[in-house]
Motif scaffolding. Structure first.
Motif, PDB file in Angstrom:
ATOM      1  N   ALA A 219      -7.637  -1.806   8.335  1.00 35.99           N
ATOM      2  CA  ALA A 219      -8.671  -2.804   8.062  1.00 35.99           C
ATOM      3  C   ALA A 219      -8.825  -3.740   9.265  1.00 35.99           C
ATOM      4  O   ALA A 219      -8.738  -3.309  10.413  1.00 35.99           O
ATOM      5  CB  ALA A 219      -8.324  -3.566   6.785  1.00 35.99           C
TER       6      ALA A 219
ATOM      7  N   ARG B 133      -3.847  -1.318   4.628  1.00 37.99           N
ATOM      8  CA  ARG B 133      -3.965  -1.292   3.171  1.00 37.99           C
ATOM      9  C   ARG B 133      -3.827   0.146   2.672  1.00 37.99           C
ATOM     10  O   ARG B 133      -3.874   1.102   3.461  1.00 37.99           O
ATOM     11  CB  ARG B 133      -5.323  -1.862   2.745  1.00 37.99           C
ATOM     12  CG  ARG B 133      -5.613  -3.256   3.295  1.00 37.99           C
ATOM     13  CD  ARG B 133      -6.916  -3.805   2.730  1.00 37.99           C
ATOM     14  NE  ARG B 133      -7.358  -4.985   3.459  1.00 37.99           N
ATOM     15  CZ  ARG B 133      -6.875  -6.209   3.298  1.00 37.99           C
ATOM     16  NH1 ARG B 133      -5.920  -6.410   2.400  1.00 37.99           N
ATOM     17  NH2 ARG B 133      -7.333  -7.227   4.002  1.00 37.99           N
ATOM     18  N   ALA B 134      -3.659   0.292   1.360  1.00 35.66           N
ATOM     19  CA  ALA B 134      -3.568   1.631   0.792  1.00 35.66           C
ATOM     20  C   ALA B 134      -4.814   2.449   1.118  1.00 35.66           C
ATOM     21  O   ALA B 134      -4.755   3.678   1.248  1.00 35.66           O
ATOM     22  CB  ALA B 134      -3.380   1.538  -0.725  1.00 35.66           C
ATOM     23  N   SER B 135      -5.940   1.769   1.295  1.00 35.67           N
ATOM     24  CA  SER B 135      -7.199   2.456   1.592  1.00 35.67           C
ATOM     25  C   SER B 135      -7.366   2.790   3.067  1.00 35.67           C
ATOM     26  O   SER B 135      -8.305   3.496   3.442  1.00 35.67           O
ATOM     27  CB  SER B 135      -8.374   1.594   1.135  1.00 35.67           C
ATOM     28  OG  SER B 135      -8.331   0.320   1.758  1.00 35.67           O
ATOM     29  N   GLY B 136      -6.484   2.273   3.924  1.00 35.09           N
ATOM     30  CA  GLY B 136      -6.577   2.581   5.351  1.00 35.09           C
ATOM     31  C   GLY B 136      -6.458   1.351   6.226  1.00 35.09           C
ATOM     32  O   GLY B 136      -6.054   0.269   5.792  1.00 35.09           O
TER      33      GLY B 136
END
Length: 211
Positions: free
Chosen positions: A178, A173-176
Motif C-alpha cells: 500500500a 496489508r493482507a491485500s498487498g
C-alpha cells in the motif's frame, strides 16, 4: 539452472544507499534506499541479497531452484500482521515488492543498523532486534522487515557485531503493498527511529545480562 546471480560486495552495497542524513551515530545508523542512486537503478532484492551475503558464497552454495545462499550469521523476516508468507519466502517478498515499484516512488526501503558490544551473542542480537521489529515496525506500523546479523569478527575484523533491519517502505496489508509510511519519509526519521530504538534497547537489553 540459470547462471548464479553476481555477488554484491559490501563496498558495492554502500553505493546503493544514502547513509545517515544527520551524520553517523556510534550505536545506530539509518540509510535510505532510493530507486536511483549515483547513476544506478536499485531494487530491494539486490540490497536484501547483499546483506544476506556479507561474504562471497561458495560456487556450490548456489541452488538450482534460484534460492539465495546465505552467509550472514543469522536472519529473520518479520511480516506485517495479516500477511501470509510461504516457507523460504525471502525471494518472494522482495521480488514481489520490486514488481510493484511505482514510477513516482522516491523511497524503496530504510536500513536501520544497530551496533552491539563484542560480548553480545548473535542469537541475542537477533532476539532483541527481532522483538523491536515485531513491536514497532510490524504491529505499530504494519511494515514488513528483514533483520540480518553480521559478525565481522568471523572475517578477522575488529568491527563490532551488528544487525541491519531492512524495512520495506510501503505499508504491507493482507491485500498487498500500500502507501509509503509517513514515518519513513519524515525529515526527522533518523532522530525519531534512533530515539525509539534507544528506549527499546535500554528497557530490554539488560534482561540479556540477567543470567
Amino acid at each position: 539452472m540459470g547462471a548464479p546471480l553476481p555477488w554484491i560486495s559490501p563496498a558495492a552495497v554502500d553505493t546503493m544507499l544514502y547513509d545517515d542524513p544527520l551524520g553517523s551515530m556510534p550505536d545506530f545508523g539509518l540509510a535510505l534506499l532510493r530507486p536511483k542512486a549515483k547513476g544506478k537503478r536499485n531494487v530491494t532484492a539486490d540490497l536484501a541479497r547483499a546483506k544476506l551475503q556479507p561474504s562471497r558464497p561458495a560456487d556450490a552454495a548456489w541452488r538450482p531452484d534460484g534460492l539465495w545462499p546465505i552467509t550472514c550469521t543469522t536472519s529473520r523476516v518479520v511480516p506485517a500482521p495479516g500477511v501470509a508468507l510461504e516457507p523460504d519466502a525471502l525471494e518472494q517478498i522482495f521480488h514481489s515488492y520490486d514488481a510493484k515499484i511505482k514510477p513516482h516512488q522516491k523511497l524503496l526501503a530504510v536500513v536501520l543498523t544497530m551496533r552491539f558490544a563484542h560480548d553480545w551473542q548473535a542469537a541475542d542480537i537477533l532476539s532483541l532486534v527481532g522483538a523491536y521489529a515485531l513491536q514497532h515496525l510490524a504491529l505499530e506500523r504494519r511494515l514488513t522487515s528483514m533483520t540480518v546479523v553480521h559478525s565481522p569478527g568471523d572475517e578477522l575484523s575488529a568491527r563490532r557485531p551488528h544487525a541491519h533491519c531492512i524495512v520495506l517502505a510501503r505499508v504491507h496489508r493482507a491485500s498487498g503493498w500500500a502507501e509509503l509510511h509517513r514515518d519513513l519519509t519524515a525529515k526527522d526519521a533518523q532522530a525519531r527511529f534512533q530515539q525509539e530504538w534507544q528506549a527499546f534497547h535500554d528497557t530490554w537489553a539488560p534482561r540479556f545480562r540477567e543470567r
